[in-house]
Design a protein around this motif. Structure first.
Motif, PDB file in Angstrom:
ATOM      1  N   TRP A 170      -6.365   6.609  -2.741  1.00 25.11           N
ATOM      2  CA  TRP A 170      -7.195   5.532  -3.326  1.00 25.11           C
ATOM      3  C   TRP A 170      -8.276   6.133  -4.223  1.00 25.11           C
ATOM      4  N   VAL A 181      -7.214   1.726   7.339  1.00 25.80           N
ATOM      5  CA  VAL A 181      -5.962   2.396   6.940  1.00 25.80           C
ATOM      6  C   VAL A 181      -6.138   3.144   5.613  1.00 25.80           C
ATOM      7  N   VAL A 182      -6.779   2.492   4.650  1.00 24.08           N
ATOM      8  CA  VAL A 182      -6.892   3.097   3.316  1.00 24.08           C
ATOM      9  C   VAL A 182      -8.084   4.050   3.227  1.00 24.08           C
ATOM     10  N   PHE A 183      -9.230   3.601   3.678  1.00 24.47           N
ATOM     11  CA  PHE A 183     -10.450   4.388   3.446  1.00 24.47           C
ATOM     12  C   PHE A 183     -10.832   5.312   4.609  1.00 24.47           C
ATOM     13  N   GLY A 184     -10.112   5.218   5.696  1.00 26.61           N
ATOM     14  CA  GLY A 184     -10.429   6.064   6.848  1.00 26.61           C
ATOM     15  C   GLY A 184     -10.098   7.526   6.578  1.00 26.61           C
ATOM     16  N   LEU A 204       2.120   6.771   4.737  1.00 26.25           N
ATOM     17  CA  LEU A 204       0.781   6.301   4.347  1.00 26.25           C
ATOM     18  C   LEU A 204      -0.305   7.079   5.111  1.00 26.25           C
ATOM     19  N   LEU A 236       0.254   3.841  -2.821  1.00 24.32           N
ATOM     20  CA  LEU A 236      -0.480   5.076  -2.503  1.00 24.32           C
ATOM     21  C   LEU A 236       0.382   6.292  -2.161  1.00 24.32           C
ATOM     22  N   ARG A 243     -16.936   8.839  -5.353  1.00 23.64           N
ATOM     23  CA  ARG A 243     -16.136   7.687  -4.914  1.00 23.64           C
ATOM     24  C   ARG A 243     -16.260   7.498  -3.405  1.00 23.64           C
ATOM     25  N   PRO A 289      -7.644   5.724  -8.479  1.00 27.69           N
ATOM     26  CA  PRO A 289      -7.027   4.411  -8.721  1.00 27.69           C
ATOM     27  C   PRO A 289      -6.309   4.308 -10.069  1.00 27.69           C
ATOM     28  N   LEU A 331       0.832  -1.217   0.000  1.00 31.22           N
ATOM     29  CA  LEU A 331       0.000   0.000   0.000  1.00 31.22           C
ATOM     30  C   LEU A 331       0.861   1.259   0.000  1.00 31.22           C
ATOM     31  N   HIS A 382      -2.818   7.996   2.248  1.00 31.40           N
ATOM     32  CA  HIS A 382      -3.760   6.889   2.054  1.00 31.40           C
ATOM     33  C   HIS A 382      -4.976   7.285   1.220  1.00 31.40           C
ATOM     34  N   TYR A 384      -8.407  10.422   8.076  1.00 35.82           N
ATOM     35  CA  TYR A 384      -7.478  10.787   9.151  1.00 35.82           C
ATOM     36  C   TYR A 384      -6.206  11.324   8.523  1.00 35.82           C
TER      37      TYR A 384
END
Lengths: 361, 524
Positions: A165, B505-508, A158, A27, B454, A168, A23, A162, B510
């Protein structure tokens, strides 16, 4: 804790670490040119570079180390990224000195024309730090440059990146680019970026006022000079690369005085079109950057300037020379192609031409 | 150090290690140090308030307990010599003194809470000077919890805790200090003081619940909060469709925020082997508004029922009122009306507890009023249903009831998100009068809600996951989804955890550049 449980726990941790690393590669991103120019620096063999070049986008657009090597025999790498501000010049030079022993340091002064607010923007730190490999030096840079409360997202990028995403398609394209780049043993153009255009009107640039320094960036310049002295660097050339959009004369005077008073050199190439042979009508792709035609001329002029004003040995190991010859041949070929594209009015951005050629092949 | 910060997780990890390294007998000391440490880190400035509550609760409890003991010993001793009159007088004096002591402690603590929370509301309404007041972290929660303890001692349910530090731990236990759940002393204290053995089952359960809480809070709630915060305060510039969408989003956001936070609290407690009370039982599946309040913020409801509703409903005044109605030939009203009024009063207090603004009183009246009316008209409804031959188990009828209940709850939420009572009413009117379904198909609809398509897709998927989990939990009432996952073995539990963890981790929402939203109930 039983042995079985320990094994299970370790398996879980390993899987999570692998996903986390994937990731992070997928990312964490800054900008294309930054990723290429900063990351490729670490591929240069240690102590193989004769000169250090530090600055912002002017360097990768205006000067080509392989062409300079081809004509003058010295090696160097443009450690630069777009919008690199004054406060990042010392970290960049530190980074350079940690891997190389340059006999001359060339500093393009554009970073001293940014405002203090701009200098402290998060993105400017990240462009350098997030593209450095995990190392003690990276850790030290974070502790040195970043506020305590914000450090965590630099240790673990990250946390910041993050949310990428949401793009993509772009991230996957970029991942491919990173993989391609990592497959290359070294950078063939030693940090290069251009646009195949002549005199494009960039609304962002044309709206800008004449560049000027300020107290903060002058303080950065003083610190830079002090750092060079501390490091025992004798040959340091501060220069203003060719620009169509001028700087405020007083600012140039201030820089000139500060640098020369400290015993270093300053040259304002933006006022030397006659000497450099740069034609403002054909050799720029926008007011601040030269296109390949201009790059070729300026590289030649700067190379000649360096060789006549500074003397240093340019012997390298066979392996290094072999690599640089390959780079020079590739760059000459790339420049020929890019000139054709420029004349055709393609108007496309290229960073490190090698990967585009590979893609086309 | 919010519950969703890495610092909090690190803090918990350190406390957890220390807890299990300490001798069993003294493990509660680790919890106490952790709780005081947590409070000091988050709210050092106002730590004196929690100490004051703990000290007054402790002192008051001891005084009450000692007094009760002394009086009952004396009563035992003198019982045989007392005449009936003397006995009555003795009991009356005892009760009066007990009441005085308890009232003193309650007035002091609720007084502090009321002053800090409501002074400015009254000052604004009745024209007094406004003061720069602050609310110490978790003051409502620890005050309610402590006062429950005092009332229980007054009622003679248990003896007062003799160790001040133990009581301090009960008042300040760090996983629940921010937003509850509000625990009863009888169920929490023994768990706190008993040293628990390290149980991997508990650790796994706790970790899964914490991750689930993070998922709800960071993936759903914090992604949606901006839509509500943008539209509600500036509703005049938005269409009814967007206002209604904001209210619907708020329903989702509030649930994900509050229940997510409680999941984190309960999960952290489970790591220490401590089971906190459940605070939510899938409230949007409720078929009536009363049921909704038994499923939403359960511990507050339970507290108010125990210490407010029953005392009001069973008070002399209400009993006499009931008798009066009965005497005048209205047996049904005698049974239902006093209870309904007690319920209405309780709901008005719930409303006011939600915030220092008169709109919250309207929120309470709305909820209490609906319950009151439905209780009073219960027989007519039953009669009507029987006439139409509607069975309670009919899925369509169940769906209708759920939707109807949700609609009633949604109306209440308008009072929550609006600036004031008037705005809430106008927003409701606009939601009906200016609603155009075609607007939702417009390209800039989501842009106006400040959520990209999205992001909406992610929220949609997360809500589907939440719905599936809720449906499973609703069916399997004797176990939890977590226990079901763990019982399937390492691969399943690890896979669920990894997917959940990396979804956060990815979609949060923060990290730098985002504006982390505090837990909604943290302000109470």
């Amino acid at each position: 804790m039983t042995k079985k449980r320990v094994i299970k726990f370790c398996v879980l941790i390993i899987i999570m670490l692998l996903i986390f690393c994937f990731l992070s590669v997928l990312l964490v991103r800054t900008t294309t040119s930054t990723e290429l120019h900063v990351r490729n620096f670490f591929k240069e063999p240690e102590n193989s570079l004769d000169i250090a070049l530090i600055g912002s986008s002017e360097l990768y657009a205006d000067y080509s180390p392989p062409l300079a090597y081809d004509k003058y025999g010295y090696t160097g790498y443009n450690l630069c990224y777009e919008g690199a501000p004054a406060n990042m010049y010392i970290p960049m030079l530190k980074l350079y000195l940690s891997r190389q022993k340059p006999k001359l340091v060339v500093i393009e002064v554009n970073g001293y024309f940014y405002s203090e607010e701009y200098c402290h923007r998060d993105a400017n730190y990240r462009r350098l730090i997030d593209n450095m490999p995990l190392s003690k030096q990276r850790y030290d840079f974070i502790n040195e440059l970043i506020d305590k409360d914000e450090r965590l997202s630099y240790y673990v990028p990250l946390i910041k990146h993050h949310s990428n995403w949401q793009n993509p398609h772009y991230q996957l394209e970029r991942l491919q680019r990173i993989i391609d780049m990592d497959n290359e043993e070294f950078s063939h153009m030693k940090s290069f970026g251009t646009r195949t255009a002549i005199n494009q009107i960039d609304p962002k640039i044309s709206k800008r006022q004449k560049s000027s320094v300020n107290d903060y960036t002058m303080k950065c310049l003083d610190e830079m000079i002090a750092f060079c002295k501390e490091q025992g660097l004798e040959n340091v050339l501060f220069m203003r690369a060719p620009h169509k959009r001028g700087a405020v004369d007083k600012s140039i005077e201030r820089i000139n005085k500060t640098v020369t008073d400290a015993g270093y050199d300053f040259v304002d190439f933006s006022k030397m079109n006659k000497e450099t042979g740069i034609d403002p009508e054909t050799d720029f792709y926008n007011p601040d950057h030269l296109n390949v035609f201009g790059n070729e001329k300026f590289t030649d002029y700067l190379g000649n300037y360096i060789m006549t004003h500074y003397s240093f040995p340019t012997e390298h190991s066979e392996k290094v020379d072999e690599q640089w010859k390959e780079c020079a041949d590739f760059t000459k070929e790339a420049f020929d192609e890019l000139k054709g594209k420029t004349l055709e009015g393609e108007n496309r951005v290229y960073n490190e031409y090698k990967m585009y050629k590979k893609k086309a092949a | 150090m919010t519950y969703t910060s890495l610092r909090f997780l690190l803090f918990t990890l350190i406390c957890l290690t220390a807890y299990y390294l300490f001798p069993k007998k003294h493990r509660w000391c680790v919890l106490l140090l952790a709780s005081i440490g947590f409070y000091a880190i988050v709210c050092l400035k106002y730590i004196a308030f929690i100490f004051l509550t703990a000290a007054s609760t402790y002192g008051g409890g001891i005084m009450l307990s000692n007094y009760i003991d002394k009086r009952s010993a004396l009563f035992k001793e003198l019982k045989k010599t007392f005449t009936k009159e003397q006995k009555d007088t003795f009991k009356k004096t005892t009760t009066k003194t007990k009441k005085l002591i308890a009232a003193g402690i309650l007035v002091l603590n609720f007084g502090i809470l009321a002053f800090l929370k409501y002074y400015n509301m009254f000052a604004l309404t009745f024209g007094g000077p406004a003061l720069k007041l602050f609310l110490p972290l978790g003051i409502s929660f620890y005050t309610f919890q402590s006062m429950g303890y005092v009332i229980d001692i007054y009622r003679g349910k248990y003896k007062a805790e003799k160790n001040f530090f133990r009581l301090l731990l009960f008042v300040s236990f760090f996983p629940q200090i921010v937003q509850g759940p509000i625990s009863f002393y009888s169920s929490l204290s023994c768990q706190l003081y008993e040293g628990h053995d390290l149980s991997f089952f508990n650790i796994k359960k706790g970790v899964l619940l914490i991750t689930w809480g993070f998922f709800k809070k960071l993936v759903i709630a914090d992604r949606l909060v901006v839509a509500v915060n943008t539209i509600a305060p500036d509703y005049i510039n938005y269409s009814g469709t967007l206002i209604l969408s904001a209210a619907l989003i708020y329903a989702l956001q509030l649930y994900a925020d509050f229940s997510g936070g409680i999941d984190i609290s309960r999960g952290v407690s489970e790591l220490f082997g401590i089971e906190l009370a459940e605070n939510f039982k899938r409230p949007y599946f409720s078929r009536t508004i009363s049921e909704y309040w038994r499923r939403w913020h359960i511990t507050l409801g339970a507290w108010l029922k125990e210490y407010l509703f029953y005392p009001i409903a069973m008070s002399k005044l209400f009993m006499n009122f009931s008798k009066f109605l009965k005497k005048h030939g209205n047996a049904k009203a005698a049974k239902v009306l006093p209870v309904s009024i007690a319920s209405l009063i309780t709901f008005i207090i719930i409303g006011i507890w939600h915030g220092a603004n008169w709109k919250y009183a309207a929120f309470g009246i709305w909820n209490g009023g609906i319950i009151m009316v439905s209780t009073l008209l219960e027989d007519s409804f039953e009669h009507f249903k029987a006439k139409l031959k509607i069975k309670n188990e009919n899925p369509l009828f169940i769906a209708f009831q759920m939707l109807r209940t949700f609609f009633i709850v949604l109306v209440g939420y308008y009072f929550d998100i609006a600036n004031d009572f008037g705005s809430a009413m106008k927003m409701m009117i606009l939601s009906v009068a200016d609603f155009h379904i075609s607007e939702t198909a417009k390209l800039d609809f989501f842009r106006e809600l400040m959520v990209s398509r999205r992001e909406m897709a992610i929220v949609f998927m997360a809500v589907i996951v939440m719905l599936v989990v809720s449906l499973i939990q609703e069916k399997k009432k004797d176990t939890t989804v977590r226990e079901m996952i763990i019982s399937r073995g390492f691969i399943v539990e690890a896979a669920v955890f990894v997917v959940l963890f990396f979804s956060v981790v990815v979609f949060g929402v923060y990290g730098p550049g985002t504006n982390p939203a505090d837990f909604y109930y943290m302000q109470f």
